[in-house]
Design a protein around this motif. Structure first.
Motif, short mmCIF file in Angstrom:
data_model
loop_
_atom_site.label_atom_id
_atom_site.label_comp_id
_atom_site.label_asym_id
_atom_site.label_seq_id
_atom_site.Cartn_x
_atom_site.Cartn_y
_atom_site.Cartn_z
N LEU A 70 0.82 -1.21 0.00
CA LEU A 70 0.00 0.00 0.00
C LEU A 70 0.86 1.26 0.00
O LEU A 70 0.51 2.26 -0.64
CB LEU A 70 -0.94 0.01 1.22
N ASP A 71 1.99 1.22 0.72
CA ASP A 71 2.90 2.36 0.71
C ASP A 71 3.37 2.65 -0.71
O ASP A 71 3.40 3.81 -1.14
CB ASP A 71 4.12 2.09 1.61
N ALA B 170 0.47 4.04 -2.81
CA ALA B 170 0.17 5.44 -2.46
C ALA B 170 1.18 6.38 -3.10
O ALA B 170 0.84 7.47 -3.57
CB ALA B 170 0.15 5.61 -0.94
N GLU B 171 2.44 5.94 -3.12
CA GLU B 171 3.47 6.78 -3.72
C GLU B 171 3.28 6.88 -5.24
O GLU B 171 3.33 7.97 -5.80
CB GLU B 171 4.85 6.21 -3.38
N GLU C 60 0.61 6.64 -6.90
CA GLU C 60 -0.61 7.36 -7.25
C GLU C 60 -0.66 8.77 -6.64
O GLU C 60 -1.69 9.43 -6.71
CB GLU C 60 -1.85 6.57 -6.79
N ILE D 82 -0.95 9.75 -3.58
CA ILE D 82 -2.05 9.88 -2.62
C ILE D 82 -1.54 10.61 -1.38
O ILE D 82 -0.51 10.23 -0.82
CB ILE D 82 -2.59 8.48 -2.26
N SER E 266 -0.75 11.86 2.39
CA SER E 266 -0.41 10.94 3.47
C SER E 266 -1.59 10.65 4.40
O SER E 266 -1.72 9.54 4.92
CB SER E 266 0.78 11.46 4.26
N ALA F 80 -3.71 8.16 2.58
CA ALA F 80 -2.99 6.88 2.52
C ALA F 80 -3.10 6.17 3.87
O ALA F 80 -3.24 4.94 3.92
CB ALA F 80 -1.53 7.12 2.15
N ARG G 223 -6.89 4.05 -8.23
CA ARG G 223 -7.33 5.42 -8.08
C ARG G 223 -8.08 5.83 -9.33
O ARG G 223 -7.59 5.63 -10.44
CB ARG G 223 -6.14 6.35 -7.87
N LEU H 233 -10.66 6.55 -4.42
CA LEU H 233 -9.93 5.29 -4.31
C LEU H 233 -10.95 4.17 -4.27
O LEU H 233 -11.86 4.19 -3.43
CB LEU H 233 -9.14 5.25 -3.01
N VAL I 9 -10.16 10.92 -2.28
CA VAL I 9 -8.75 11.36 -2.28
C VAL I 9 -8.70 12.87 -2.23
O VAL I 9 -8.30 13.51 -3.18
CB VAL I 9 -8.00 10.87 -3.52
#
Lengths: 149, 122
Positions: free
Chosen positions: A23-24, A27-28, A30, A32, A34, A37, A70, A75, A136
């Motif tokens: 997921l980290d 998130a990076e 896309e 997203i 913090s 995320a 996304r 999301l 988001v």
């Protein structure tokens, strides 16, 4: 926009760390914010922890599938598993007004899921399908506070 | 291959400031390590720590498993007449405590000195 995330996990709590790492990276990719995320990671952590701890008979292996993408400001996450039927929307709401002494230990994970995401549920072909939607749009809480000088 | 007895240790620093035990969890407290966090903190309470400050400055993430540790500790301290205060919550952790209603039932301060003041005031 990235290709999204597809992940298969075993029904073991140690798999949550693998989920978190994936997921980290998602998130990076896309971009997203913090705080969003964190909500995404928390909602999935709570849902999978609940499924792994309570959804399967002891020692029965299971498979949990996760897809996330996304779509503009939204999301879209789907989680499927072969655990016992369980609709997370039907969880009893904890009484948030109770004092420390009266407050029941437990039940907060599902409350966090239902508060932080829009949740849908279906049982299809012997599998649970939980769909989670998160907006988001950062509320700014995830960023360092700018200090005026 | 069971998860039981296979838990990751939570990282929790500790320091005494007079008779106040300041505990500083860092990183994550989730279902993987909450059991070890609970054992460590309740062990301190059972060993006599009655004034506890949880300095959350380095805690990135808490799930309901970590909230459980907070509630169990608060309940134990109520039984023994002890006190607990939290301080330096990061925004993500603050949000989780807020949604769970914990900001209303626990003592939460901005800074560490204020939290130490809360648990030592007469």
């Amino acid at each position: 926009m990235g290709a999204g995330l597809t992940l298969r996990l075993r029904n073991e709590l140690s798999e949550i760390r693998r989920l978190t790492a994936a997921l980290d990276a998602f998130a990076e990719d896309e971009a997203i914010p913090s705080d969003v995320a964190m909500r995404m990671a928390l909602v999935l952590d709570e849902l999978l922890t609940n499924t792994i701890e309570y959804g399967y008979p002891d020692e029965v292996p299971g498979e949990i599938g996760i897809e996330a993408k996304r779509d503009g400001d939204m999301l879209m996450i789907s989680v499927t598993d072969d655990a016992r039927p369980f609709d997370p929307r039907k969880a009893p709401r904890p009484d948030l007004e109770q004092s420390v002494e009266d407050r029941r230990v437990g039940g907060l994970g599902l409350h966090l899921i239902n508060t932080m995401a829009d949740v849908d549920y279906a049982r299809i072909n012997g599998r649970n399908l939980v769909t989670l939607r998160l907006l988001v749009t950062s509320d700014g809480d995830g960023d360092p506070v700018a200090v005026a000088t | 291959m069971s998860d039981a007895g296979n838990q990751v240790q939570a990282t929790i620093g500790s320091e005494w400031v007079d008779d106040v035990l300041v505990l500083k969890p860092s990183g994550r407290v989730d279902s993987n390590n909450a059991g070890s966090a609970e054992a460590m903190i309740l062990g301190q309470v059972d060993g006599g720590a009655q004034r506890i400050v949880l300095d959350m400055a380095e805690l990135d993430y808490v799930s309901s498993a970590g909230l459980r540790v907070l509630l169990v500790t608060a309940k134990r301290l109520r039984q023994t007449g002890g006190r607990m205060a939290l301080c330096q919550l990061r925004p993500n952790v603050h949000e989780v405590l807020e949604v769970s209603g914990f900001l209303a039932i626990l003592t939460v301060c901005d800074g560490r000195e204020a939290a130490i003041g809360e648990v030592t005031k007469t």
